[in-house]
Design a protein around this motif. Structure first.
Motif, PDB file in Angstrom:
ATOM      1  N   GLN A 182      -3.761   0.108  -0.608  1.00  0.00           N
ATOM      2  CA  GLN A 182      -4.503  -1.048  -1.101  1.00  0.00           C
ATOM      3  C   GLN A 182      -3.732  -1.747  -2.216  1.00  0.00           C
ATOM      4  OE1 GLN A 182      -8.060   1.047  -2.103  1.00  0.00           O
ATOM      5  NE2 GLN A 182      -8.919   0.915  -0.036  1.00  0.00           N
ATOM      6  N   ARG A 183      -3.087  -0.946  -3.079  1.00  0.00           N
ATOM      7  CA  ARG A 183      -2.307  -1.548  -4.156  1.00  0.00           C
ATOM      8  C   ARG A 183      -1.007  -2.171  -3.629  1.00  0.00           C
ATOM      9  NH1 ARG A 183      -4.787  -3.749  -7.524  1.00  0.00           N
ATOM     10  NH2 ARG A 183      -2.862  -3.923  -8.752  1.00  0.00           N
ATOM     11  N   CYS A 184      -0.470  -1.667  -2.532  1.00  0.00           N
ATOM     12  CA  CYS A 184       0.657  -2.339  -1.874  1.00  0.00           C
ATOM     13  C   CYS A 184       0.218  -3.722  -1.413  1.00  0.00           C
ATOM     14  CB  CYS A 184       1.148  -1.520  -0.683  1.00  0.00           C
ATOM     15  SG  CYS A 184       2.073  -0.032  -1.107  1.00  0.00           S
ATOM     16  N   LEU A 185      -0.965  -3.789  -0.833  1.00  0.00           N
ATOM     17  CA  LEU A 185      -1.513  -5.071  -0.382  1.00  0.00           C
ATOM     18  C   LEU A 185      -1.712  -6.015  -1.560  1.00  0.00           C
ATOM     19  CD1 LEU A 185      -2.749  -6.806   1.897  1.00  0.00           C
ATOM     20  CD2 LEU A 185      -4.920  -5.633   1.479  1.00  0.00           C
TER      21      LEU A 185
ATOM     22  N   MET B 237       3.159  -6.347  -0.838  1.00  0.00           N
ATOM     23  CA  MET B 237       4.284  -5.554  -0.362  1.00  0.00           C
ATOM     24  C   MET B 237       4.067  -5.169   1.090  1.00  0.00           C
ATOM     25  SD  MET B 237       4.764  -3.022  -3.651  1.00  0.00           S
ATOM     26  CE  MET B 237       6.074  -2.091  -2.842  1.00  0.00           C
ATOM     27  N   SER B 238       5.090  -5.309   1.904  1.00  0.00           N
ATOM     28  CA  SER B 238       5.021  -4.894   3.298  1.00  0.00           C
ATOM     29  C   SER B 238       5.080  -3.372   3.346  1.00  0.00           C
ATOM     30  CB  SER B 238       6.183  -5.494   4.089  1.00  0.00           C
ATOM     31  OG  SER B 238       6.164  -5.039   5.422  1.00  0.00           O
ATOM     32  N   ALA B 239       3.997  -2.734   3.767  1.00  0.00           N
ATOM     33  CA  ALA B 239       3.931  -1.265   3.752  1.00  0.00           C
ATOM     34  C   ALA B 239       3.022  -0.783   4.866  1.00  0.00           C
ATOM     35  CB  ALA B 239       3.423  -0.768   2.397  1.00  0.00           C
ATOM     36  N   ARG B 240       3.595  -0.525   6.025  1.00  0.00           N
ATOM     37  CA  ARG B 240       2.805  -0.026   7.146  1.00  0.00           C
ATOM     38  C   ARG B 240       2.418   1.431   6.878  1.00  0.00           C
ATOM     39  NH1 ARG B 240       1.984  -1.624  12.292  1.00  0.00           N
ATOM     40  NH2 ARG B 240       3.499  -3.301  12.038  1.00  0.00           N
ATOM     41  N   PRO B 241       1.109   1.751   6.864  1.00  0.00           N
ATOM     42  CA  PRO B 241       0.689   3.146   6.610  1.00  0.00           C
ATOM     43  C   PRO B 241       1.364   4.107   7.585  1.00  0.00           C
ATOM     44  CG  PRO B 241      -1.191   1.680   6.472  1.00  0.00           C
ATOM     45  CD  PRO B 241      -0.044   0.849   7.002  1.00  0.00           C
TER      46      PRO B 241
ATOM     47  N   ALA C  62       4.663  -2.117  -9.051  1.00  0.00           N
ATOM     48  CA  ALA C  62       5.396  -2.502  -7.843  1.00  0.00           C
ATOM     49  C   ALA C  62       6.626  -1.627  -7.643  1.00  0.00           C
ATOM     50  CB  ALA C  62       5.791  -3.974  -7.919  1.00  0.00           C
ATOM     51  N   GLN C  63       7.334  -1.312  -8.725  1.00  0.00           N
ATOM     52  CA  GLN C  63       8.519  -0.464  -8.621  1.00  0.00           C
ATOM     53  C   GLN C  63       8.136   0.962  -8.234  1.00  0.00           C
ATOM     54  OE1 GLN C  63      11.753  -1.664  -8.984  1.00  0.00           O
ATOM     55  NE2 GLN C  63      12.227   0.327  -8.048  1.00  0.00           N
ATOM     56  N   ALA C  64       7.041   1.467  -8.808  1.00  0.00           N
ATOM     57  CA  ALA C  64       6.576   2.816  -8.461  1.00  0.00           C
ATOM     58  C   ALA C  64       6.243   2.902  -6.978  1.00  0.00           C
ATOM     59  CB  ALA C  64       5.361   3.181  -9.309  1.00  0.00           C
ATOM     60  N   LEU C  65       5.560   1.895  -6.459  1.00  0.00           N
ATOM     61  CA  LEU C  65       5.206   1.873  -5.035  1.00  0.00           C
ATOM     62  C   LEU C  65       6.451   1.760  -4.165  1.00  0.00           C
ATOM     63  CD1 LEU C  65       2.103  -0.480  -5.259  1.00  0.00           C
ATOM     64  CD2 LEU C  65       2.053   1.917  -4.526  1.00  0.00           C
ATOM     65  N   LYS C  66       7.381   0.902  -4.568  1.00  0.00           N
ATOM     66  CA  LYS C  66       8.621   0.724  -3.814  1.00  0.00           C
ATOM     67  C   LYS C  66       9.398   2.036  -3.736  1.00  0.00           C
ATOM     68  CE  LYS C  66      12.957  -1.924  -3.857  1.00  0.00           C
ATOM     69  NZ  LYS C  66      13.758  -2.943  -4.593  1.00  0.00           N
ATOM     70  N   ASP C  67       9.513   2.742  -4.857  1.00  0.00           N
ATOM     71  CA  ASP C  67      10.262   4.002  -4.885  1.00  0.00           C
ATOM     72  C   ASP C  67       9.561   5.083  -4.070  1.00  0.00           C
ATOM     73  OD1 ASP C  67      12.125   2.786  -6.510  1.00  0.00           O
ATOM     74  OD2 ASP C  67      11.314   3.606  -8.372  1.00  0.00           O
TER      75      ASP C  67
ATOM     76  N   LEU D 212      -4.332   8.095  -0.719  1.00  0.00           N
ATOM     77  CA  LEU D 212      -3.623   7.274   0.256  1.00  0.00           C
ATOM     78  C   LEU D 212      -4.239   5.888   0.416  1.00  0.00           C
ATOM     79  CD1 LEU D 212      -2.607   9.881   2.984  1.00  0.00           C
ATOM     80  CD2 LEU D 212      -1.106   8.634   1.424  1.00  0.00           C
ATOM     81  N   PRO D 213      -5.572   5.763   0.551  1.00  0.00           N
ATOM     82  CA  PRO D 213      -6.131   4.409   0.603  1.00  0.00           C
ATOM     83  C   PRO D 213      -5.770   3.587  -0.629  1.00  0.00           C
ATOM     84  CG  PRO D 213      -7.771   5.987   1.316  1.00  0.00           C
ATOM     85  CD  PRO D 213      -6.616   6.783   0.776  1.00  0.00           C
ATOM     86  N   PHE D 214      -5.860   4.187  -1.824  1.00  0.00           N
ATOM     87  CA  PHE D 214      -5.563   3.474  -3.063  1.00  0.00           C
ATOM     88  C   PHE D 214      -4.114   2.996  -3.072  1.00  0.00           C
ATOM     89  CE2 PHE D 214      -4.947   2.498  -7.446  1.00  0.00           C
ATOM     90  CZ  PHE D 214      -6.195   2.304  -8.020  1.00  0.00           C
TER      91      PHE D 214
END
Length: 213
Positions: free
Chosen positions: A114-117, A121-125, A79-84, A109-111
């Motif tokens: 998908q892992r944000c989901l 985590m709110s993450a608009r592509p 989660a921290q890696a994605l957030k950063d 990018l899909p991966f």
């Protein structure tokens, strides 16, 4: 059509019966390539100028980032890696920026999203992967095949063809990441990821110089 028994192909059953533990481990590791069962350990990014758009007289800022594993080899969590990573990409603009990767449209990018989901985590592509020619993204695998979506080639094979040094070493390459993780060798994984993006940058620059945009 391959012969099947239940949901396993015959060759899978043969491997399973020959060494049950080894086949279970192999299937477990393959699951890491699926966002429903795998997760992100490390994200590496190189930031540099877009070839052909450098401003003469100005030194373009370049930087490297590795999220998920810090410089001391400590795991920071998915989660921290994605957030950063999302924070770094927060000002990404498809009109003037370009995100480069090898098979980045078909896998990375899909991966990531998908892992944000999966992490709620709110993450608009920030790019539309549904476009035939995805704006703001340069995929070196597609560029090698001149845009063909079906054909595949490894980054290592392209590097060999272009006379570039591989990001793989005798000790570290993609298929060994799981073993390295289990052995606690996170710094080796971090450096391998950074070497991968450095190599991708070199391939990208060669392709743009040769093929144009």
């Amino acid at each position: 059509m391959p012969s099947r028994l239940g949901y396993m192909r015959l060759e899978q059953q043969e491997r399973y019966l020959e060494d049950i533990a080894a086949e279970e481990e192999r299937v477990y590791q393959l699951g890491s390539l699926n966002a429903t069962s795998g997760r992100i350990l490390s994200i590496a990014v190189h930031v540099g100028p877009v070839p052909g758009f450098e401003i003469e007289g100005l030194t373009s800022k370049q930087s490297e980032h590795a999220f998920g594993i810090d410089k001391e080899g400590n795991e920071q969590g998915e989660a921290q890696a994605l957030k950063d990573f999302l924070a770094l990409m927060s000002d990404f603009d498809i009109e003037c920026d370009e995100l480069v990767g090898h098979n980045i449209i078909g896998f990375d990018l899909p991966f990531l999203f998908q892992r944000c989901l999966a992490n709620n985590m709110s993450a608009r592509p920030f790019v539309n992967l549904g476009e035939y020619n995805v704006r703001g993204v340069f995929d070196t695998m597609r560029a090698w095949w001149l845009g063909d979506r079906r054909s595949r080639v490894s980054l290592d094979d392209i590097a060999w063809a272009l006379g570039l040094e591989s990001s793989k070493t005798a000790d570290v390459e993609g298929s060994r990441v799981f073993d390295l993780y289990q052995a606690g060798k996170l710094l080796e994984i971090r450096e391998y990821n950074l070497n991968d993006v450095r190599l991708t940058r070199k391939v990208y620059e060669r392709m743009v110089a040769c093929f144009g945009r």
